[in-house]
Design an enzyme around this catalytic site. Sequence first.
Site, PDB file in Angstrom:
ATOM      1  N   LYS A  77       0.806   8.456  -5.748  1.00 34.10           N
ATOM      2  CA  LYS A  77      -0.245   7.594  -5.187  1.00 34.10           C
ATOM      3  C   LYS A  77      -0.176   7.626  -3.659  1.00 34.10           C
ATOM      4  CE  LYS A  77      -2.083   2.863  -5.679  1.00 34.10           C
ATOM      5  NZ  LYS A  77      -1.872   1.515  -6.261  1.00 34.10           N
ATOM      6  N   SER A 157      -6.057  -0.580  -8.676  1.00 29.12           N
ATOM      7  CA  SER A 157      -6.202   0.336  -7.566  1.00 29.12           C
ATOM      8  C   SER A 157      -5.654   1.742  -7.823  1.00 29.12           C
ATOM      9  CB  SER A 157      -5.505  -0.244  -6.343  1.00 29.12           C
ATOM     10  OG  SER A 157      -4.094  -0.240  -6.507  1.00 29.12           O
ATOM     11  N   SER A 181      -2.753  -3.342 -10.881  1.00 28.85           N
ATOM     12  CA  SER A 181      -3.195  -2.021 -10.407  1.00 28.85           C
ATOM     13  C   SER A 181      -2.550  -0.820 -11.096  1.00 28.85           C
ATOM     14  CB  SER A 181      -2.945  -1.897  -8.908  1.00 28.85           C
ATOM     15  OG  SER A 181      -3.942  -2.580  -8.194  1.00 28.85           O
TER      16      SER A 181
END
Lengths: 494, 95
Positions: A77, A157, A181
């Site tokens: 990420k 997210s 998330s």
Amino acid sequence: MTELNTLKIHEARDALRKGELTSVEITEACLKQIEGAKALNAFVHDTPEIALEQAKAADARRGADAPSLNGIPLGIKDLFCTKGVPSQAASKILEGFRPEYESTVTQNLFDAGAVMLGKLNMDEFAMGSSNETSTYGNAVNPWRRGNDETALTPGGSSGGSASAVSADLCLGATGTDTGGSIRQPAAFVGITGIKPTYGRCSRWGIIAFASSLDQAGPMTKDVRDAAIMLQAMCSHDPKDSTSTATPVPDFEAALTGDIRGKTIGIPREYRMDGMPDEIDQLWTRGKEMLQDAGAKIVDISLPHTKYALPAYYVIAPAEASSNLARYDGVRYGHRAKLAQGDGITEMYEKTRAEGFGAEVQRRVMVGTYVLSAGFYDAYYNRARKVRTLIKKDFEDAFADGVDAILTPATPSAAFGLGEMAEADPVQMYLNDVFTVTVNLAGLPGIAVPAGTDRQGLPLGLQLIGKPWAEDELLNTAYALEQAAGFVAKPARWW
Amino acid sequence: MSIDTETAARVAKLARIKVEDDALPALASEFNTILGFIEQLNEVDVEGVEPMVSVEPMRLKRREDVVTDGNQPEKVLKNAPDAREGFFAVPKVVE
């Protein structure tokens, strides 16, 4: 032969250990898939040179005693600082930023032999539930509603991580979870995602959103992979004063599938008005599956559930407004062009107006407001008191003998990109209604794919565990996974 | 509690984010929606409840008060938009 990019981590590990495959072969298969999947916009900074170099190094040390993730290609990420590689939290304000250091979690993964394929799309500063606040544009869910070509959100997210793992662009990915998330996007794409107990993973080098809530965790194709990858991510780190010295159990060894005699709580407050029938039915089936596996099901009450989201939307923006004060155009990232006569205040204000997207600006300002003189007690302190009560709800349930709690992971299946554009911000926040309590209480939570809706989209269930008992939680999730038998994959269109 | 455009402007200033005057009414309206949602917290009886400081009851660890790193000004300045002679450069701050 199976396409190598579709392998699970444990399958690849076993084949690599036996010498049946090389990491270079698996890595090349993933790189090829990434190249062909630009339509998903999951990978936003590819690092093929680093990947192949790490894969070759992994092949050179392979064997029975190789580390746990030796030669396994992963996506990272964009929130994780990776040395020399763009790490910009999907924000314009960190454009061009290349850290001079490596986050503890990625270093741990590399020490375990993992290969980094590139950086993954996400909501800007992890603020969002649909990956629509990213400076890179939307990540796209590989799943569609039957033959309908509407582009769906992979959630957020960690939307890029979810999309990449679901579409087999990598074997697993890192995520972070502040209010859901990891678990919400995992549920939206039919994969597994676990947020460990607060303090399990070091936050050092992870770009901060809300420091008392942020935790890293793995997003993987099954529960066994989650156990293997989480094991490698956890560590006690002197550079994060909230990281724990509590010993990390052997998560994979805990996966026996035997949950006989365990008590699973079903919180009545999670039955929301207007919850789709399909979510309710999935929840009921989940209960039955765990019961059939020998667990005892009990109804429980978590009375302050309703106040979790409002408390979160005080605490998280407050912490964000403080954490994001560092983006001022001085030390890294974007600095606005200044007009004649502009001073340092104008530099700050223009830089932050240009560099932060709308949602980030909104949350920074809400956070500033709730912390400002005269409102601190009414909002921030009150929210922290409510947080104490939310945590106590869980403590009471565990004290009454509950071993884990079963809930839906999300209030709906994946929705269309742009479908929430007209809604007010609070509507989007409701996505986290089942997950946010877990962050506020610091508990481990895992999303497991458990079925599909009538349009064929994946739906997930969430299990919430006791603090520091990820081993037990993973085992319960493993039993649920075995019973649910979810094996569906998105039909390739990209 | 209702936020007017004047309060919205003050918050933007405190947050050091430039918001044009014509964008303030919409911003104030968004704040009101969010704060309206947050107001639900007033229903909770928090009498005698301690505000949470740390989610896990842990004492923050202490370490020896010694220098553990340093001597890397190039690395520190590497990502600066404007660095000169070993310093971060900014517009003039003192008259």
